[in-house]
Motif scaffolding. Structure first.
Motif, PDB file in Angstrom:
ATOM      1  N   TRP A  11       0.857  -1.186   0.000  1.00  0.00           N
ATOM      2  CA  TRP A  11       0.000   0.000   0.000  1.00  0.00           C
ATOM      3  C   TRP A  11       0.887   1.228   0.000  1.00  0.00           C
ATOM      4  O   TRP A  11       1.765   1.356   0.859  1.00  0.00           O
ATOM      5  N   HIS A  42      -2.706   0.476  -5.302  1.00  0.00           N
ATOM      6  CA  HIS A  42      -1.924  -0.526  -4.570  1.00  0.00           C
ATOM      7  C   HIS A  42      -1.204  -1.425  -5.567  1.00  0.00           C
ATOM      8  O   HIS A  42      -1.505  -1.402  -6.754  1.00  0.00           O
ATOM      9  N   VAL A 162      -6.318  -6.986   2.399  1.00  0.00           N
ATOM     10  CA  VAL A 162      -7.395  -6.079   2.018  1.00  0.00           C
ATOM     11  C   VAL A 162      -8.648  -6.866   1.658  1.00  0.00           C
ATOM     12  O   VAL A 162      -8.576  -7.858   0.930  1.00  0.00           O
ATOM     13  N   TYR A 173     -12.182  -0.767  -0.888  1.00  0.00           N
ATOM     14  CA  TYR A 173     -11.150  -1.575  -0.265  1.00  0.00           C
ATOM     15  C   TYR A 173     -11.061  -1.206   1.209  1.00  0.00           C
ATOM     16  O   TYR A 173     -11.063  -0.025   1.570  1.00  0.00           O
ATOM     17  N   ILE A 175      -8.643  -2.202   4.529  1.00  0.00           N
ATOM     18  CA  ILE A 175      -7.486  -2.909   5.086  1.00  0.00           C
ATOM     19  C   ILE A 175      -7.935  -3.589   6.366  1.00  0.00           C
ATOM     20  O   ILE A 175      -8.426  -2.936   7.284  1.00  0.00           O
ATOM     21  N   GLN A 178      -2.345  -5.807   8.773  1.00  0.00           N
ATOM     22  CA  GLN A 178      -1.087  -5.312   8.232  1.00  0.00           C
ATOM     23  C   GLN A 178       0.052  -6.058   8.893  1.00  0.00           C
ATOM     24  O   GLN A 178       0.016  -6.297  10.113  1.00  0.00           O
TER      25      GLN A 178
END
Length: 184
Positions: A11, A42, A162, A173, A175, A178
């Motif tokens: 990202w 992305h 995502v 989208y 998230i 991570q």
């Protein structure tokens, strides 16, 4: 049984995303199409498609611990997927370190019963969808534009998981997880 459409991606930072949006605007006069929203830009590492909600939860819980070695990729030219009518930005050649990230990610995902696609990894950022022409239009210069914008160096140290939700006129989208950066 409910499913969630997922993908893993790099990202971009807001300044990098803004620069990529500038690439899209520079190319649009030559090929038409719909510019992607800056907040959706992305680089996909692994597209999973629809997965069972329970597996999605497992992946979201495990993602923070799946760390990437830091690296960089230089986006230095435009490309076109003619059949899908997409204009993209990407590297001229896939960097070995990024290919290794992709391959390791799919080895990890195999432990969850997911298989890598048969086609080779082609790192890219989709800039325009539904392009009207993939070649020069009458009365215009070469396409892709004769002078690509200055190369962009994308430094990365983490990936995101995502969820993609289809909406009228596009996708949203979100998230959901991570990875953490590797410690020095």
């Amino acid at each position: 049984m409910s499913t969630v459409r997922l993908f893993f991606a790099l990202w971009p930072s807001p300044p990098l995303a803004a620069s990529l949006a500038g690439w899209a605007e520079a190319a649009r006069p030559a090929c038409g199409g719909r510019v992607m929203r800056t907040e959706t830009l992305h680089l996909t590492l692994a597209f999973l498609g629809p997965v069972d909600a329970q597996l999605a939860d497992e992946l979201a819980a495990a993602t923070p611990e799946h760390r990437l070695p830091p690296g960089e990729v230089t986006l230095d030219h435009y490309g076109v997927f003619k059949r899908q009518r997409i204009l993209w930005a990407g590297p001229r050649a896939t960097p070995a370190a990024l290919q290794a990230v992709h391959d390791e990610l799919w080895r990890w995902l195999a432990g969850y019963g997911l298989a890598a696609p048969p086609q080779p990894f082609r790192p890219h950022v989709t800039l325009l969808r539904n392009i009207e022409r993939a070649g020069p239009a009458e009365g215009t210069s070469d396409f892709p534009p004769e002078h690509s914008p200055e190369p962009l160096v994308w430094r990365y140290d983490r990936m995101v998981l995502v969820a993609s939700e289809s909406l009228t006129g596009g996708s949203r989208y979100r998230i959901v997880a991570q990875s953490r950066p590797m410690e020095p």
